[in-house]
Write a protein that holds these residues in place. Structure first.
Motif, mmCIF file in Angstrom:
data_model
loop_
_atom_site.group_PDB
_atom_site.id
_atom_site.type_symbol
_atom_site.label_atom_id
_atom_site.label_comp_id
_atom_site.label_asym_id
_atom_site.label_seq_id
_atom_site.Cartn_x
_atom_site.Cartn_y
_atom_site.Cartn_z
ATOM 1 N N HIS A 46 0.834 -1.201 0.000
ATOM 2 C CA HIS A 46 0.000 0.000 0.000
ATOM 3 C C HIS A 46 0.875 1.261 0.000
ATOM 4 O O HIS A 46 0.644 2.192 -0.775
ATOM 5 N N PHE A 49 2.330 1.895 -3.308
ATOM 6 C CA PHE A 49 1.335 2.389 -4.262
ATOM 7 C C PHE A 49 1.056 3.871 -4.026
ATOM 8 O O PHE A 49 0.988 4.663 -4.962
ATOM 9 N N VAL A 50 0.955 4.245 -2.789
ATOM 10 C CA VAL A 50 0.694 5.646 -2.444
ATOM 11 C C VAL A 50 1.860 6.525 -2.901
ATOM 12 O O VAL A 50 1.668 7.612 -3.448
ATOM 13 N N LYS A 52 3.793 5.882 -5.324
ATOM 14 C CA LYS A 52 3.728 5.960 -6.777
ATOM 15 C C LYS A 52 2.747 7.040 -7.213
ATOM 16 O O LYS A 52 3.022 7.824 -8.133
ATOM 17 N N LEU A 53 1.611 7.076 -6.512
ATOM 18 C CA LEU A 53 0.620 8.111 -6.803
ATOM 19 C C LEU A 53 1.217 9.499 -6.602
ATOM 20 O O LEU A 53 1.042 10.393 -7.417
ATOM 21 N N LYS A 54 1.975 9.637 -5.508
ATOM 22 C CA LYS A 54 2.583 10.931 -5.191
ATOM 23 C C LYS A 54 3.621 11.321 -6.246
ATOM 24 O O LYS A 54 3.666 12.461 -6.712
ATOM 25 N N ALA A 55 4.449 10.317 -6.607
ATOM 26 C CA ALA A 55 5.503 10.582 -7.594
ATOM 27 C C ALA A 55 4.885 10.985 -8.928
ATOM 28 O O ALA A 55 5.363 11.900 -9.613
ATOM 29 N N TYR A 56 3.787 10.281 -9.257
ATOM 30 C CA TYR A 56 3.074 10.604 -10.493
ATOM 31 C C TYR A 56 2.607 12.056 -10.475
ATOM 32 O O TYR A 56 2.756 12.801 -11.438
ATOM 33 N N ASP A 57 2.069 12.439 -9.315
ATOM 34 C CA ASP A 57 1.580 13.800 -9.171
ATOM 35 C C ASP A 57 2.718 14.807 -9.259
ATOM 36 O O ASP A 57 2.607 15.830 -9.937
ATOM 37 N N GLN A 58 3.829 14.463 -8.590
ATOM 38 C CA GLN A 58 4.960 15.398 -8.597
ATOM 39 C C GLN A 58 5.539 15.550 -9.999
ATOM 40 O O GLN A 58 5.914 16.639 -10.411
#
Lengths: 365, 187
Positions: A46, A49-50, A52-58
């Protein structure tokens, strides 16, 4: 700690990741994870995954930010950057380096040349023009001279010492004589002396320093026409290995020298000259080089020092060329070159007997 | 040719640190300092100003990825690193177009293949994430973005989406996350 459902576990995980748990809660959660291996790996997945979401956003934010900066950026500045050839770009970039390198190279070359004595050494140090310095000889034989001073005086009066001696040969029957330029270049006056002992005054009518050729004309009243010359000039190039000979005046008497043509080029590859393997000495300069049939193939002008049997003779082609260059109008009498060779079938001794009457000692004062 | 200002190692460190923090003012400085070099590289080797922009931005992302995992130590000048990456990226782009050329530049270069490869892998992951988010639909996508990316609290979500109590919001967030995970890992 009791986990009722997966949702509760995830909520707790999120709160833990976000740092929303108090110290007691956080410790309790950590304890739980350390004792429940399955839950721990669930938490880890988890968390990843979180992240990854943050990195994607950054990443997206950064891209937006870059676009924003790019829009503000003054593109006009960049339009100056036009396409230029590689060489120009390299030059601009490495101008200083190139200049420094070039000056170092130049300095290195010249200092090396200087250190190794290139400038102090004459390139032609091995080269020796073959005129005979009479003063040397006179000094050497001072003692003998002293003995015969009286006789000399009686004969000649007080004669000015001659500076150089060399050889020349008749070019035509009417008194033209060929020799080398270096012999007569500093001359005040020039005399030729025939094998019979007759001395005639000559004047220089033509010189070619490049070919080292000089043509003299006998201007003495007592000079009589020589009649037909026995030899001719060879028109075609001579062959290496051909037997050749010369007659010259390295001393007061004519000296015969025999050898062969050893190379088609002269000193340092000079194409104007042949290399001939004939023992020659100062005084031989201007002597004709004849092949076995009595054709003149060249004129001795120099030799290489410290090398045995390497003498150089100006090629007959260039002699003829030089003669052809003389403006005929400037001459009192025409230079009529002999066309018919009369030596072809004579033995060597017979040839020498005939030829030596047409060879002169040149005396330069 | 613009005279490239002599820069010290401290400047390089500032820029790297600024990039790690995502500081916009330092991003500007990064642009000012290195974009002309990259533009010149691309323009002189068959590209236009848009290509230059793409190459430069990709280069910054490669640098960012490297910096954010803490791998970047300034063993070389930042300029050397950026030039090497840009050159590599542009050659790869030319390659894709079927142009197999080389860039003769006689400039110091360092190997950057690993860094570019890492960025490519991340790009792939982010693309997967994007398509998963798109297929997630609303309001789930916004809830996920607000909670996980924009760090909104549960209370904020309640207010924004009109949930009567945080428990409902939590349930909704949980369901959305589960769906997103399924979509993401199904690819």
């Amino acid at each position: 700690m009791d986990m009722k459902s997966d949702q509760e576990f995830m909520d707790l995980s999120d709160a833990y990741i976000r740092g929303e748990l108090n110290i007691a809660e956080a410790m309790e959660f950590e304890n739980y994870l350390s004792t429940h291996e399955e839950s721990y790996s669930r938490f880890k997945r988890h968390q990843e995954f979180v992240e990854k979401l943050k990195a994607y956003d950054q990443r997206n934010k950064l891209k937006e930010e870059l676009d924003k900066v790019h829009k503000q950026y003054d593109i006009a500045v960049l339009t100056q950057i036009t396409k230029r050839p590689v060489i120009v770009r390299l030059w601009e970039k490495y101008k200083i380096n190139a200049l420094v390198a070039a000056s170092v190279a130049i300095l290195a070359v010249f200092s090396t040349l200087w250190v190794t004595g290139f400038y102090s050494k004459d390139d032609r140090s091995q080269y020796m023009a073959l005129r005979r310095d009479m003063n040397n000889i006179q000094q050497n034989v001072k003692a003998q001279n002293a003995l015969i001073t009286n006789i000399n005086r009686n004969k000649h009066g007080i004669a000015a010492p001659s500076h150089y001696g060399a050889t020349g040969f008749a070019l035509s029957s009417n008194g033209y004589v060929m020799t080398t330029y270096h012999v007569i270049k500093d001359a005040d006056s020039v005399y030729v002396q025939s094998n019979q002992g007759n001395s005639y005054k000559v004047k220089v009518v033509f010189t070619d320093p490049a070919y080292d050729i000089a043509i003299l004309q006998i201007v003495d009243q007592e000079f009589k026409d020589l009649g037909t010359l026995p030899y001719t000039f060879k028109q075609s190039p001579a062959d290496v290995g051909e037997e050749v000979y010369t007659i010259g005046f390295p001393r007061e008497e004519p000296v015969y020298g025999r050898g062969y043509l050893s190379s088609n080029t002269g000193y340092s590859g000079d194409t104007l000259a042949y290399q001939v393997s004939i023992p020659v000495n100062p005084g031989n300069s201007g002597g004709p080089v004849l092949d076995h049939r009595g054709n003149i193939i060249g004129v001795i002008n120099s030799k290489q020092m410290e090398t045995d049997g390497a003498a150089f003779a100006i090629k007959s082609d260039y002699l003829l060329k030089a003669i052809a260059e003389i403006p005929q109008d400037s001459l009192e009498k025409k230079i009529a070159l002999n066309k018919k060779n009369m030596l072809g079938y004579l033995s060597r001794t017979e040839q020498i007997k005939k030829v030596q009457d047409y060879i002169y000692m040149i005396k330069v004062y | 040719m613009n005279k490239v200002e002599r820069r010290t190692l401290t400047d390089d460190n500032d820029l790297v640190e600024g990039l790690r923090r995502g500081d916009p003012s330092l991003l500007e400085r990064l642009y000012k300092t290195f974009f002309p070099t990259v533009t010149r590289l691309v323009l002189n080797n068959g590209g236009d100003i848009d290509d230059a922009k793409d190459v430069f931005q990709e280069t910054v992302l490669v640098l960012y990825d490297k910096v954010s995992i803490g791998d970047f130590n300034l063993s070389s000048k930042l300029k050397t690193y950026i030039y090497s990456v840009s050159r590599n990226i542009w050659l790869k782009k030319l390659n894709k177009k079927g142009i197999f050329s080389d860039i003769a530049d006689y400039v110091e270069k360092i190997s950057t293949d690993d860094d570019i490869e890492r960025k490519r892998e991340l790009d792939l992951q982010f693309q997967m994430m994007e398509s998963a988010l798109l297929r997630l639909g609303e309001p789930c996508q916004t809830i996920i973005r607000d909670f996980y990316m924009h760090n909104l609290s549960m209370q904020d979500l309640c207010d924004k989406f009109g949930y009567t109590n945080p428990e409902n919001a939590k349930t909704q967030k949980y369901k959305c996350l589960q769906r997103l995970k399924r979509l993401f890992f199904a690819q």
